[in-house]
Design a protein around this motif. Structure first.
Motif, PDB file in Angstrom:
ATOM      1  N   THR A 355    -123.947   3.705  46.923  1.00  0.00           N
ATOM      2  CA  THR A 355    -123.440   5.032  46.548  1.00  0.00           C
ATOM      3  C   THR A 355    -124.324   6.118  47.136  1.00  0.00           C
ATOM      4  OG1 THR A 355    -122.507   4.159  44.494  1.00  0.00           O
ATOM      5  CG2 THR A 355    -122.826   6.543  44.626  1.00  0.00           C
ATOM      6  N   LYS A 356    -125.628   5.931  47.014  1.00  0.00           N
ATOM      7  CA  LYS A 356    -126.569   6.897  47.592  1.00  0.00           C
ATOM      8  C   LYS A 356    -126.406   6.962  49.102  1.00  0.00           C
ATOM      9  CE  LYS A 356    -131.533   7.949  47.828  1.00  0.00           C
ATOM     10  NZ  LYS A 356    -132.879   7.532  47.364  1.00  0.00           N
ATOM     11  N   ASP A 357    -126.164   5.814  49.729  1.00  0.00           N
ATOM     12  CA  ASP A 357    -126.056   5.759  51.184  1.00  0.00           C
ATOM     13  C   ASP A 357    -124.846   6.542  51.683  1.00  0.00           C
ATOM     14  OD1 ASP A 357    -126.860   4.427  53.828  1.00  0.00           O
ATOM     15  OD2 ASP A 357    -124.749   3.859  53.646  1.00  0.00           O
ATOM     16  N   ILE A 358    -123.694   6.387  51.017  1.00  0.00           N
ATOM     17  CA  ILE A 358    -122.505   7.094  51.517  1.00  0.00           C
ATOM     18  C   ILE A 358    -122.611   8.594  51.259  1.00  0.00           C
ATOM     19  CG2 ILE A 358    -121.082   6.828  49.418  1.00  0.00           C
ATOM     20  CD1 ILE A 358    -118.685   6.354  51.371  1.00  0.00           C
ATOM     21  N   ILE A 359    -123.210   8.981  50.131  1.00  0.00           N
ATOM     22  CA  ILE A 359    -123.388  10.414  49.863  1.00  0.00           C
ATOM     23  C   ILE A 359    -124.301  11.024  50.921  1.00  0.00           C
ATOM     24  CG2 ILE A 359    -124.335  12.102  48.248  1.00  0.00           C
ATOM     25  CD1 ILE A 359    -123.438  10.242  45.972  1.00  0.00           C
ATOM     26  N   LYS A 360    -125.407  10.343  51.223  1.00  0.00           N
ATOM     27  CA  LYS A 360    -126.326  10.851  52.244  1.00  0.00           C
ATOM     28  C   LYS A 360    -125.639  10.921  53.608  1.00  0.00           C
ATOM     29  CE  LYS A 360    -130.627   9.557  52.315  1.00  0.00           C
ATOM     30  NZ  LYS A 360    -131.850   8.712  52.341  1.00  0.00           N
ATOM     31  N   LEU A 374    -118.081  11.223  63.295  1.00  0.00           N
ATOM     32  CA  LEU A 374    -118.642  10.431  64.376  1.00  0.00           C
ATOM     33  C   LEU A 374    -117.520   9.980  65.306  1.00  0.00           C
ATOM     34  CD1 LEU A 374    -121.071   8.357  62.126  1.00  0.00           C
ATOM     35  CD2 LEU A 374    -121.583  10.434  63.433  1.00  0.00           C
ATOM     36  N   GLY A 375    -117.835   9.075  66.203  1.00  0.00           N
ATOM     37  CA  GLY A 375    -116.853   8.651  67.198  1.00  0.00           C
ATOM     38  C   GLY A 375    -115.596   8.049  66.610  1.00  0.00           C
ATOM     39  N   GLY A 376    -115.745   7.328  65.496  1.00  0.00           N
ATOM     40  CA  GLY A 376    -114.580   6.696  64.880  1.00  0.00           C
ATOM     41  C   GLY A 376    -113.809   7.586  63.949  1.00  0.00           C
ATOM     42  N   GLY A 377    -114.260   8.811  63.719  1.00  0.00           N
ATOM     43  CA  GLY A 377    -113.560   9.747  62.843  1.00  0.00           C
ATOM     44  C   GLY A 377    -113.425   9.215  61.429  1.00  0.00           C
ATOM     45  N   ALA A 378    -112.259   9.419  60.836  1.00  0.00           N
ATOM     46  CA  ALA A 378    -112.022   9.012  59.456  1.00  0.00           C
ATOM     47  C   ALA A 378    -112.122   7.493  59.284  1.00  0.00           C
ATOM     48  CB  ALA A 378    -110.652   9.496  58.991  1.00  0.00           C
ATOM     49  N   GLN A 379    -111.854   6.737  60.337  1.00  0.00           N
ATOM     50  CA  GLN A 379    -111.920   5.274  60.221  1.00  0.00           C
ATOM     51  C   GLN A 379    -113.336   4.817  59.884  1.00  0.00           C
ATOM     52  OE1 GLN A 379    -109.166   3.324  60.300  1.00  0.00           O
ATOM     53  NE2 GLN A 379    -110.539   1.700  59.593  1.00  0.00           N
ATOM     54  N   ASP A 380    -114.346   5.548  60.335  1.00  0.00           N
ATOM     55  CA  ASP A 380    -115.724   5.214  59.972  1.00  0.00           C
ATOM     56  C   ASP A 380    -115.932   5.294  58.469  1.00  0.00           C
ATOM     57  OD1 ASP A 380    -116.454   4.787  62.609  1.00  0.00           O
ATOM     58  OD2 ASP A 380    -117.164   6.847  62.910  1.00  0.00           O
ATOM     59  N   VAL A 381    -115.250   6.231  57.821  1.00  0.00           N
ATOM     60  CA  VAL A 381    -115.357   6.365  56.370  1.00  0.00           C
ATOM     61  C   VAL A 381    -114.697   5.167  55.692  1.00  0.00           C
ATOM     62  CG1 VAL A 381    -114.880   7.830  54.382  1.00  0.00           C
ATOM     63  CG2 VAL A 381    -115.304   8.884  56.620  1.00  0.00           C
ATOM     64  N   LEU A 382    -113.506   4.820  56.143  1.00  0.00           N
ATOM     65  CA  LEU A 382    -112.794   3.686  55.555  1.00  0.00           C
ATOM     66  C   LEU A 382    -113.574   2.383  55.722  1.00  0.00           C
ATOM     67  CD1 LEU A 382    -110.509   5.853  55.730  1.00  0.00           C
ATOM     68  CD2 LEU A 382    -108.944   4.017  56.311  1.00  0.00           C
ATOM     69  N   ASP A 383    -114.352   2.283  56.815  1.00  0.00           N
ATOM     70  CA  ASP A 383    -115.088   1.056  57.099  1.00  0.00           C
ATOM     71  C   ASP A 383    -116.469   1.022  56.455  1.00  0.00           C
ATOM     72  OD1 ASP A 383    -112.968   0.176  58.650  1.00  0.00           O
ATOM     73  OD2 ASP A 383    -113.834   0.896  60.541  1.00  0.00           O
ATOM     74  N   HIS A 384    -116.863   2.073  55.746  1.00  0.00           N
ATOM     75  CA  HIS A 384    -118.195   2.089  55.136  1.00  0.00           C
ATOM     76  C   HIS A 384    -118.286   0.990  54.075  1.00  0.00           C
ATOM     77  CE1 HIS A 384    -121.673   3.461  52.795  1.00  0.00           C
ATOM     78  NE2 HIS A 384    -122.018   4.145  53.876  1.00  0.00           N
ATOM     79  N   TRP A 386    -119.447   0.883  51.211  1.00  0.00           N
ATOM     80  CA  TRP A 386    -119.163   1.314  49.832  1.00  0.00           C
ATOM     81  C   TRP A 386    -117.701   1.103  49.481  1.00  0.00           C
ATOM     82  CZ3 TRP A 386    -116.952   5.822  47.254  1.00  0.00           C
ATOM     83  CH2 TRP A 386    -117.377   5.976  45.930  1.00  0.00           C
ATOM     84  N   PHE A 387    -116.832   1.133  50.483  1.00  0.00           N
ATOM     85  CA  PHE A 387    -115.393   0.944  50.255  1.00  0.00           C
ATOM     86  C   PHE A 387    -114.943  -0.497  50.497  1.00  0.00           C
ATOM     87  CE2 PHE A 387    -115.301   5.611  51.145  1.00  0.00           C
ATOM     88  CZ  PHE A 387    -114.685   6.002  49.959  1.00  0.00           C
TER      89      PHE A 387
END
Length: 454
Positions: A355-360, A374-384, A386-387
């Motif tokens: 949780t701390k990692d994704i917030i940071k 970043l280069g992957g855009g929103a897909q980088d968020v989906l691939d984190h 934490w999810f």
């Protein structure tokens, strides 16, 4: 460690020139009840400037000095209530994105290619009966309306009607924002974004007919729970990310993410509302707008901002849901800005590593290194990580049970909203009696001319 209690006040986000008028609720779609007065700011201030930045020749940036939270170093124990809708939108700062130093990025999808979903010519204002007032604001109000001749309320006949006074929109220089809100909402359709069905105008007002979302604001449910578990936070943040991914595919930046602008439907799913600051931006824009606690460093420093500002706001919202208050708060907006630029965050000991990692990652001060940008855009968020385990397709199909199911007796239930008196008939003339075509001289009224699309 001892956890500070939730701060006592929340600033909000209306254009700066609204700060001198009382406001009990925001003018998005239906908004929740909150026993709070209107906190008048003590005067205009400007945000800190980035190193080496000269304000010579720049137009002034005026905001309201009352933040969403106030109360010194540690927040007081009382639950927060709504303060002013802090004004941080200045038309003079709106510079075309073509002036950006970097190359504009074409959208994945073009909004003009999308179908216009608005009903045209088949509905009139007098087809609706006013059932109640859901909220009021500086230049209008939100009403609950139902189609006449229908008995049992349903999602097909109950709506939130956003009513805006034309003279006030013109006076406050919000014509461009209102027209942009109509244009964007007329073409976007997503399960986690409020729907716009039709627009109207009469001699006094413009009207936006929106889906009625009966479960109230996420703000209300968060304050009732004080804070959410990481699993509950993950559910809500995932829906927001899917909505932002959709908007960003059109190069639309939202710019006003916060719990007050997230409504829960009868099944507990979020709907993003209030698109007054949304804008199509191919690269960057320089408009100063948003809510102080949620502004990214590049907005504060007038460096130009784009989609990365929305991802920063995701980090602030994630922290607020897990901890119970945002990472940067102060008595004044200026104090908030200073803390955002310093970037020092208090991390509760019990917060888990992911949780701390994704917030940071969301709150990286360098937007080129910020998660989502970043280069992957929103897909980088989906691939984190934490999810990990989130079924994104099932979530978008609303097949996952929501963690909070609002108690709603019927689809016109207003228990989660303000119970305010109905407006006088003179203030909503087109809803009471069908107006005849205006006289020739009235057709050239300057304010009416600016809302030709309505």
């Amino acid at each position: 460690m001892d956890r500070p209690a939730a701060p006592a006040f929340r600033s909000t986000s209306l254009p700066n020139s609204l700060r001198t008028r009382p406001c009990t609720a925001p003018l998005n779609t239906a908004v929740g009840s909150r026993n709070s007065g209107f906190a008048v700011g003590q005067g205009p201030i400007t945000p800190p400037l980035s190193p080496g930045h000269s304000d010579e020749g720049d137009p002034s940036i005026v905001i309201d000095s009352e933040p969403r939270y106030s109360g010194g170093g540690t927040p007081p124990s009382e639950c927060p209530t709504r303060g002013t809708r802090a004004a941080v939108a200045e038309e003079a700062m709106d510079i075309d994105s073509e002036q950006s130093e970097s190359s504009p990025k074409p959208p994945l999808r073009r909004l003009e290619d999308e179908e216009n979903h608005l009903t045209s010519g088949t509905l009139k204002l007098t087809d609706f009966e006013v059932k109640g007032t859901l909220g009021t604001g500086t230049f209008g109000r939100v009403l609950l309306v139902q189609l006449r001749g229908t008995s049992a309320p349903s999602s097909q006949n109950c709506f939130a009607l956003k009513v805006l006074r034309k003279s006030e929109i013109v006076r406050l220089r919000q014509v461009e924002h209102v027209n942009a809100e109509r244009y964007i909402l007329s073409r976007v359709r997503h399960p986690f974004i409020v729907d716009l069905y039709a627009t109207f105008q009469d001699s006094l007002n413009i009207y936006m007919l929106l889906s009625y979302v009966p479960g109230g604001e996420l703000f209300t449910h968060l304050r009732r729970a004080r804070r959410f578990t990481p699993d509950v936070t993950r559910f809500y943040l995932a829906t927001i990310i899917l909505a932002l991914k959709y908007l960003h595919s059109f190069n639309i930046i939202y710019r006003d993410l916060k719990p007050e602008n997230l409504l829960l439907d009868s099944r507990g799913y979020l709907r993003l509302t209030d698109f007054g600051f949304a804008k199509i931006v191919d690269d960057r824009t320089w408009t100063l707008c948003g809510t102080p606690e949620y502004l990214s460093p590049e907005i504060i420093q007038s460096d130009g901002h784009g989609k990365a500002a929305d991802w920063w706001a995701c980090g602030i919202l994630c922290y607020e849901m897990v901890v119970g208050y945002p990472p940067f708060f102060d008595e004044t907006a200026y104090g908030i800005y200073e803390k955002i630029l310093k970037g020092k965050i208090l991390w509760p000991r019990e917060m888990d590593r992911l949780t701390k990692d994704i917030i940071k990652a969301f709150l990286h001060p360098d937007r080129t290194k910020r998660l989502g940008n970043l280069g992957g855009g929103a897909q980088d968020v989906l691939d984190h990580p934490w999810f990990r385990g989130v079924d994104w397709d099932a979530l978008e199909r609303r097949e996952i049970r929501a963690p909070i199911i609002p108690h709603v007796a019927s689809l016109d239930d207003t228990r989660h909203f303000s119970h305010l008196p109905l407006p006088p008939a003179s203030e909503i003339p087109g809803l009471i009696n069908e107006e005849h075509p205006p006289a020739l001289q009235q057709r050239f009224d300057p304010s009416a001319y600016q809302f030709m699309e309505f």
